[in-house]
Design an enzyme around this catalytic site. Structure first.
Site, PDB file in Angstrom:
ATOM      1  N   HIS A 142       0.869  -1.121   0.295  1.00 56.51           N
ATOM      2  CA  HIS A 142      -0.043   0.136  -0.174  1.00 56.51           C
ATOM      3  C   HIS A 142       0.629   0.918  -0.042  1.00 56.51           C
ATOM      4  O   HIS A 142       0.461   2.232  -0.465  1.00 56.51           O
ATOM      5  CB  HIS A 142      -0.921   0.203   1.247  1.00 56.51           C
ATOM      6  CG  HIS A 142      -2.172  -0.705   1.360  1.00 56.51           C
ATOM      7  ND1 HIS A 142      -2.408  -0.999   0.373  1.00 56.51           N
ATOM      8  CD2 HIS A 142      -2.405  -2.125   2.164  1.00 56.51           C
ATOM      9  CE1 HIS A 142      -3.814  -1.549   0.701  1.00 56.51           C
ATOM     10  NE2 HIS A 142      -3.330  -2.568   1.938  1.00 56.51           N
ATOM     11  N   ASP A 267      -5.092 -12.506   3.537  1.00 59.39           N
ATOM     12  CA  ASP A 267      -5.692 -12.078   4.777  1.00 59.39           C
ATOM     13  C   ASP A 267      -6.710 -12.743   3.510  1.00 59.39           C
ATOM     14  O   ASP A 267      -8.279 -12.063   3.990  1.00 59.39           O
ATOM     15  CB  ASP A 267      -5.748 -11.069   4.325  1.00 59.39           C
ATOM     16  CG  ASP A 267      -4.764  -9.968   3.346  1.00 59.39           C
ATOM     17  OD1 ASP A 267      -4.680 -10.384   2.401  1.00 59.39           O
ATOM     18  OD2 ASP A 267      -4.248  -8.732   3.908  1.00 59.39           O
TER      19      ASP A 267
HETATM   20 ZN    ZN Z   1      -4.301  -6.456   2.928  1.00 59.03          ZN
END
Ligand code: ZN
Length: 370
Positions: A142, A267
């Site tokens: 990110h 995830d």
């Molecule tokens: Zn993630």
């Protein structure tokens, strides 16, 4: 040659301050009793320890690496970001962006995390190792060039790719991001570049909200080298395999990379507290096998995985073990204790078909635009 596993204990010493899941403590948010912040070291420590107790480490080439240098970082991040992050880290911690708190000394730990990815990419390229898994922390996908984001403090994979290119010249690299969240940082770094294919499979509209749309195809010279594959929440195992078959594998074949790097967030598993995708360890096992086969076909087997997210502390180790067992071509006696449960909790056939039709429509639209 063996599968290499890159890790450094110090990666687990990066702290994220006092949070409950992602909420800073204070006001109406009660201080946590346990680990607190979602991005705690626990999922990674348990992953590493399961490799050890399962006996898998005996089949692996366990490696470390030197930290990424300032010169390495400057190929991806502007100097003012690096200076701001370092100053905050030296002063006890802070946040150099959005949802990315850190403590004293996290700058040096982030440099180790990026350094592990850098060394793994160099070793895979030079065929010093068969393939690799990098258990780095903090994660990277990110992180934007000019600010940290979503627990990510340095763009680990781009730093690794650009270090390789600085030494070996122009190489075509593909990054497949199967973290459940959009790989917005990697996309941003390479949005205008034709030499790097960035693919992200993620839960639609999860994080960052409103980003990771199929219409984000890259710009200028980079048009056509960014592929977003958003999946409906709860799509499960089948949604991932359909995404691979319908969009990801064809895009990788078209691009003909010299190396494939997987941004391996774990995830998407059905127990993750920060997403809703209902995948399981065999999803990761099968995707790993597919990418290995494709790498053998396209780029002499040159592929590696770099760890990203994954917040279900008890479950992540079994997903990670499945990936590393596949990379190493061996099975331990460990059986994922929640695999049967998650296999029984997959979406209904009409939902799976609806998701598959969306993927086919996206592929059709891409074919018509080409
Ligand atoms: Zn993630």
């Amino acid at each position: 040659m063996k599968t290499a596993f890159y890790h450094d204990e110090r990666c687990l010493w990066h702290t994220t301050g006092e949070h409950a899941l992602i909420l800073p403590v204070g006001g109406w948010v009660q201080p946590p009793a346990g680990a607190g912040h979602a991005e705690s070291p626990e999922s990674k420590r348990r992953f590493r320890n399961l490799l050890e107790v399962s006996g898998l480490t005996k089949h692996l080439d366990m490696r470390g690496a030197a930290p990424a240098t300032r010169e390495d970082m400057l190929r991806v991040h502007p100097a003012d970001y690096i200076d701001r992050f370092k100053a905050l880290s030296d002063a006890g911690g802070g946040n150099a962006g959005i949802y990315s708190p850190f403590g004293q000394g996290s700058f040096e730990i982030a440099a180790i995390s990026a350094g592990l990815a850098k060394q793994a990419v160099a070793d895979v390229w030079a065929r010093r190792v068969q393939n690799a898994y990098v258990l780095s922390r903090p994660p990277g996908h990110h992180c934007l060039p000019e600010q940290s984001m979503g627990f990510c403090l340095l763009a680990n994979i781009p730093i690794a790719i650009e270090a390789l290119r600085a030494k070996h010249g122009p190489l075509r690299v593909a990054v497949l991001d199967w973290d459940v969240h959009h790989g917005n940082g990697t996309q941003a770094v390479y949005y205008n570049r034709a030499d790097t294919l960035t693919i992200s499979i993620h839960q639609e509209g999860c994080f960052p909200p409103g980003q990771g749309l199929p219409s984000e195809r890259g710009e200028g010279a980079g048009f056509g080298t960014n592929l977003n594959v958003p999946l409906l929440p709860g799509g499960g195992h089948r949604a991932y395999l359909d995404a691979m078959e319908i969009l990801v594998v064809p895009a990788l074949r078209d691009f003909r990379p010299d190396m494939i790097i997987v941004a391996s967030g774990l995830d998407a598993n059905g127990f993750d507290p920060l997403a809703r995708m209902q995948a399981h360890s065999d999803t990761f096992r099968e995707m790993t096998a597919e990418i290995m086969a494709l790498a053998a076909e396209l780029c002499g087997g040159r592929m590696l995985c770099v760890h990203e997210g994954g917040y279900a502390e008890a479950i992540v180790p079994f997903c990670g073990l499945a990936v590393v067992e596949t990379l190493a071509g061996t099975r331990t006696e460990v059986r994922d204790p929640v695999l049967d449960l998650l296999c029984a909790q997959q979406p209904a056939a009409d939902y799976v078909a609806f998701q598959r039709d969306r993927l086919l429509a996206q592929a059709d639209k891409l074919a018509k635009a080409a």
